[in-house]
Design a protein around this motif. Structure first.
Motif, mmCIF file in Angstrom:
data_model
loop_
_atom_site.group_PDB
_atom_site.id
_atom_site.type_symbol
_atom_site.label_atom_id
_atom_site.label_comp_id
_atom_site.label_asym_id
_atom_site.label_seq_id
_atom_site.Cartn_x
_atom_site.Cartn_y
_atom_site.Cartn_z
ATOM 1 N N ILE A 142 0.853 -1.212 0.000
ATOM 2 C CA ILE A 142 0.000 0.000 0.000
ATOM 3 C C ILE A 142 0.879 1.249 0.000
ATOM 4 O O ILE A 142 0.683 2.158 -0.811
ATOM 5 C CB ILE A 142 -0.975 0.012 1.201
ATOM 6 N N GLU A 143 1.878 1.274 0.879
ATOM 7 C CA GLU A 143 2.780 2.440 0.906
ATOM 8 C C GLU A 143 3.563 2.549 -0.398
ATOM 9 O O GLU A 143 3.754 3.630 -0.931
ATOM 10 C CB GLU A 143 3.755 2.339 2.093
ATOM 11 N N ALA A 144 4.008 1.400 -0.914
ATOM 12 C CA ALA A 144 4.855 1.421 -2.109
ATOM 13 C C ALA A 144 4.097 1.911 -3.341
ATOM 14 O O ALA A 144 4.668 2.564 -4.209
ATOM 15 C CB ALA A 144 5.428 0.027 -2.354
ATOM 16 N N TYR A 145 2.837 1.571 -3.429
ATOM 17 C CA TYR A 145 2.066 1.911 -4.640
ATOM 18 C C TYR A 145 0.871 2.824 -4.330
ATOM 19 O O TYR A 145 -0.122 2.809 -5.046
ATOM 20 C CB TYR A 145 1.595 0.623 -5.333
ATOM 21 N N LYS A 146 1.015 3.638 -3.301
ATOM 22 C CA LYS A 146 -0.090 4.461 -2.810
ATOM 23 C C LYS A 146 -0.820 5.264 -3.901
ATOM 24 O O LYS A 146 -2.050 5.267 -3.950
ATOM 25 C CB LYS A 146 0.427 5.406 -1.723
ATOM 26 N N PRO A 147 -0.092 5.945 -4.804
ATOM 27 C CA PRO A 147 -0.811 6.750 -5.808
ATOM 28 C C PRO A 147 -1.717 5.923 -6.718
ATOM 29 O O PRO A 147 -2.597 6.472 -7.374
ATOM 30 C CB PRO A 147 0.320 7.387 -6.625
ATOM 31 N N TRP A 148 -1.483 4.635 -6.756
ATOM 32 C CA TRP A 148 -2.261 3.764 -7.650
ATOM 33 C C TRP A 148 -3.428 3.101 -6.949
ATOM 34 O O TRP A 148 -4.154 2.314 -7.558
ATOM 35 C CB TRP A 148 -1.338 2.663 -8.222
ATOM 36 N N LEU A 149 -3.571 3.366 -5.668
ATOM 37 C CA LEU A 149 -4.564 2.624 -4.866
ATOM 38 C C LEU A 149 -5.589 3.560 -4.225
ATOM 39 O O LEU A 149 -5.245 4.716 -3.909
ATOM 40 C CB LEU A 149 -3.829 1.826 -3.766
ATOM 41 N N PRO A 150 -6.822 3.078 -4.023
ATOM 42 C CA PRO A 150 -7.870 3.920 -3.438
ATOM 43 C C PRO A 150 -7.725 4.042 -1.920
ATOM 44 O O PRO A 150 -8.567 3.568 -1.162
ATOM 45 C CB PRO A 150 -9.158 3.192 -3.833
ATOM 46 N N VAL A 151 -6.638 4.667 -1.484
ATOM 47 C CA VAL A 151 -6.420 4.905 -0.052
ATOM 48 C C VAL A 151 -6.136 6.398 0.145
ATOM 49 O O VAL A 151 -5.745 7.089 -0.790
ATOM 50 C CB VAL A 151 -5.218 4.092 0.503
ATOM 51 N N SER A 152 -6.345 6.864 1.372
ATOM 52 C CA SER A 152 -6.062 8.268 1.674
ATOM 53 C C SER A 152 -5.230 8.312 2.955
ATOM 54 O O SER A 152 -4.921 7.274 3.547
ATOM 55 C CB SER A 152 -7.368 9.028 1.883
ATOM 56 N N GLU A 153 -4.905 9.507 3.390
ATOM 57 C CA GLU A 153 -4.138 9.665 4.632
ATOM 58 C C GLU A 153 -4.929 9.111 5.828
ATOM 59 O O GLU A 153 -4.352 8.753 6.849
ATOM 60 C CB GLU A 153 -3.774 11.135 4.865
ATOM 61 N N GLN A 154 -6.264 9.032 5.678
ATOM 62 C CA GLN A 154 -7.102 8.542 6.784
ATOM 63 C C GLN A 154 -7.144 7.006 6.857
ATOM 64 O O GLN A 154 -7.589 6.443 7.845
ATOM 65 C CB GLN A 154 -8.550 9.044 6.627
ATOM 66 N N THR A 155 -6.677 6.342 5.802
ATOM 67 C CA THR A 155 -6.773 4.879 5.796
ATOM 68 C C THR A 155 -5.762 4.281 6.775
ATOM 69 O O THR A 155 -4.560 4.525 6.641
ATOM 70 C CB THR A 155 -6.492 4.320 4.380
ATOM 71 N N PRO A 156 -6.228 3.498 7.756
ATOM 72 C CA PRO A 156 -5.255 2.843 8.652
ATOM 73 C C PRO A 156 -4.642 1.653 7.897
ATOM 74 O O PRO A 156 -5.342 0.701 7.577
ATOM 75 C CB PRO A 156 -6.129 2.364 9.818
ATOM 76 N N VAL A 157 -3.370 1.732 7.589
ATOM 77 C CA VAL A 157 -2.756 0.687 6.763
ATOM 78 C C VAL A 157 -2.415 -0.529 7.625
ATOM 79 O O VAL A 157 -1.613 -0.444 8.550
ATOM 80 C CB VAL A 157 -1.494 1.220 6.050
ATOM 81 N N ILE A 158 -3.079 -1.640 7.320
ATOM 82 C CA ILE A 158 -2.790 -2.898 8.020
ATOM 83 C C ILE A 158 -1.876 -3.701 7.094
ATOM 84 O O ILE A 158 -2.300 -4.147 6.026
ATOM 85 C CB ILE A 158 -4.077 -3.706 8.298
ATOM 86 N N THR A 159 -0.638 -3.849 7.474
ATOM 87 C CA THR A 159 0.329 -4.517 6.587
ATOM 88 C C THR A 159 1.182 -5.536 7.328
ATOM 89 O O THR A 159 1.484 -5.362 8.515
ATOM 90 C CB THR A 159 1.251 -3.486 5.895
ATOM 91 N N LEU A 160 1.529 -6.590 6.620
ATOM 92 C CA LEU A 160 2.545 -7.540 7.097
ATOM 93 C C LEU A 160 3.737 -7.494 6.137
ATOM 94 O O LEU A 160 4.488 -8.454 6.025
ATOM 95 C CB LEU A 160 1.951 -8.954 7.163
ATOM 96 N N LYS A 161 3.877 -6.382 5.431
ATOM 97 C CA LYS A 161 4.979 -6.149 4.466
ATOM 98 C C LYS A 161 4.886 -7.091 3.265
ATOM 99 O O LYS A 161 5.890 -7.617 2.782
ATOM 100 C CB LYS A 161 6.348 -6.256 5.154
ATOM 101 N N GLU A 162 3.655 -7.316 2.834
ATOM 102 C CA GLU A 162 3.399 -8.158 1.666
ATOM 103 C C GLU A 162 3.909 -7.486 0.382
ATOM 104 O O GLU A 162 4.129 -6.283 0.345
ATOM 105 C CB GLU A 162 1.884 -8.421 1.544
ATOM 106 N N GLY A 163 4.026 -8.303 -0.669
ATOM 107 C CA GLY A 163 4.491 -7.794 -1.968
ATOM 108 C C GLY A 163 5.995 -7.908 -2.099
ATOM 109 O O GLY A 163 6.664 -8.540 -1.275
ATOM 110 N N ALA A 164 6.537 -7.303 -3.172
ATOM 111 C CA ALA A 164 7.982 -7.358 -3.461
ATOM 112 C C ALA A 164 8.472 -8.803 -3.537
ATOM 113 O O ALA A 164 9.551 -9.131 -3.046
ATOM 114 C CB ALA A 164 8.781 -6.569 -2.417
#
Ligand code: F0G
Length: 368
Positions: free
Chosen positions: A24-46
């Motif tokens: 989500i952080e890596a591709y933020k401009p491409w995703l429907p998230v905003s500064e208000q979205t609480p990002v729940i991540t386990l460092k997926e991707g890459a």
């Protein structure tokens, strides 16, 4: 320049895993998230793209074939890409519980991300048809497991209705945020290769992932990050091939339990991906799946689950149509450790047991 700086200079962001923030952080401009979205991540991707030369040799032309090994995601499957988005958005919307139907991987991923977000995770599974590793994960991640005397398609009907009538957020791939998260794998492939591949080979079950990849490839193409679009080549198991047969399969059967699905919910989107990309669908038998599964293990050191091997089995089945000079990516959707029973039943290894614990016995058995 320090060694670390020199290494960093040579590597692109997808390879810098210690600094990888999650997709989500890596591709933020491409995703429907905003500064208000609480990002729940386990460092997926890459996840890595690994050249698979034994498959190239079997094709026998001048081709480059890569495995996109998405079984290296935090819960061992590509589902984590969609789940980081679906759960973050569910959290943003104030949901306290999520629900999914699953052949196993979705339930493992939903449980991990939902519990991390402090939500309840209800997972409805076909009793007796979920691989042991996946069931173990759902239990350890703290899911509430509801095993039905029915198949995945029936489980999906139930959870869709549950989500309409009760306060539970549906996280199957009918949830559009799942598709948004999963499209990032197409971005990673282009970021890594510098261009889209000629073919993208992918297993299909509910057909969310082929839908997601096609979306990702189109978005990067429209943004001029690639000059071409791949042909989308979707593969199903012969006993469970509703998209290939263009019908509903009432009693799907296959060793690849992850894709044991008779009525894919993303049918129309998958057909659009195939037609718009001039791709194709084809089925592969359980035997062909197992041959590809064993090949990846013993020739490439890649342990994937049977459903994932359908992408390589399918590519090999269509090798005569491959044009010289092509670049091909096969998506390996899940980790082989998910299904230890299949591995123990289907391998060409030598296993000698009951040996006396002395060097002479061991040397003799080794042929010295
Ligand atoms: N490969 C694996 C390992 C899967 O778990 C799935 C789907 C697929 C491929 C097919 O992806 O459904 O997007 O076409 N597994 C779902 C689940 C159904 O419940 O874990 P799809």
């Amino acid at each position: 320049m320090s060694l670390i700086e020199r290494i960093k200079g040579k590597l692109n962001k997808t390879q810098l895993s210690p600094n990888w923030p999650g997709l989500i952080e890596a591709y933020k401009p491409w995703l429907p998230v905003s500064e208000q979205t609480p990002v729940i991540t386990l460092k997926e991707g890459a996840t890595p793209l690994i050249r698979i030369k034994s498959v190239e040799a079997m094709i026998g032309k001048n081709v480059e074939v890569f495995a996109k090994y998405d079984g290296l995601n935090p819960t061992g499957s590509f589902k984590d890409r969609g789940m980081t988005m679906a759960i973050s958005k569910a959290k943003e919307e104030g949901s306290e519980a999520v629900i999914c139907a699953s052949t196993g991987n979705t339930s493992a991923s939903a449980a991990a991300y939902a519990r991390k977000a402090g939500m309840r995770a209800f997972v409805v599974i076909p009793d007796g048809y979920v691989a042991q590793g996946k069931l173990a994960q759902a239990l350890v991640y703290g899911a509430e497991v509801l095993a039905i005397k029915g198949n995945f398609d029936q489980a999906l009907d139930i959870v869709r209705e549950m989500a309409v009538n009760y306060p539970v957020n549906l996280v199957n791939s009918v949830n559009p945020y799942r598709i948004q998260g999963q499209k990032t794998s197409a971005f990673e492939i282009i970021d890594c290769l510098g261009e889209a591949p000629d073919w993208l080979c992918i297993p299909m079950g509910n057909a969310g992932n082929i839908t997601a990849y096609w979306l990702g490839f189109k978005e990067y193409f429209e943004a001029k990050k690639s000059k071409k679009l791949p042909k989308m080549m979707g593969f199903q198991a012969s006993g469970s091939a509703p998209l290939v047969l263009n019908t509903i399969v009432k009693n799907p059967e296959t060793i690849a339990t992850a894709i044991r699905i008779g009525n894919p919910v993303n049918r129309e989107k998958a057909i659009d991906a195939k037609n718009s990309s001039q791709g194709d669908f084809l089925d592969v038998s359980d035997n062909e799946i197992i041959e590809a599964y064993k090949l990846l293990g013993k020739e490439e050191g890649i342990f994937c689950e049977p459903a994932s091997a359908a992408s390589v089995a399918g590519l090999l089945k269509r090798k005569n149509e491959i044009i010289d000079g092509s670049k091909i990516v096969c998506v390996l959707t899940g980790n082989g450790l998910k299904d230890p029973d299949c591995a123990i039943k289907n391998n060409d290894a030598i296993f000698r047991s009951n040996l006396e614990p002395d060097i002479n016995t061991i040397a003799k058995v080794m042929g010295f």
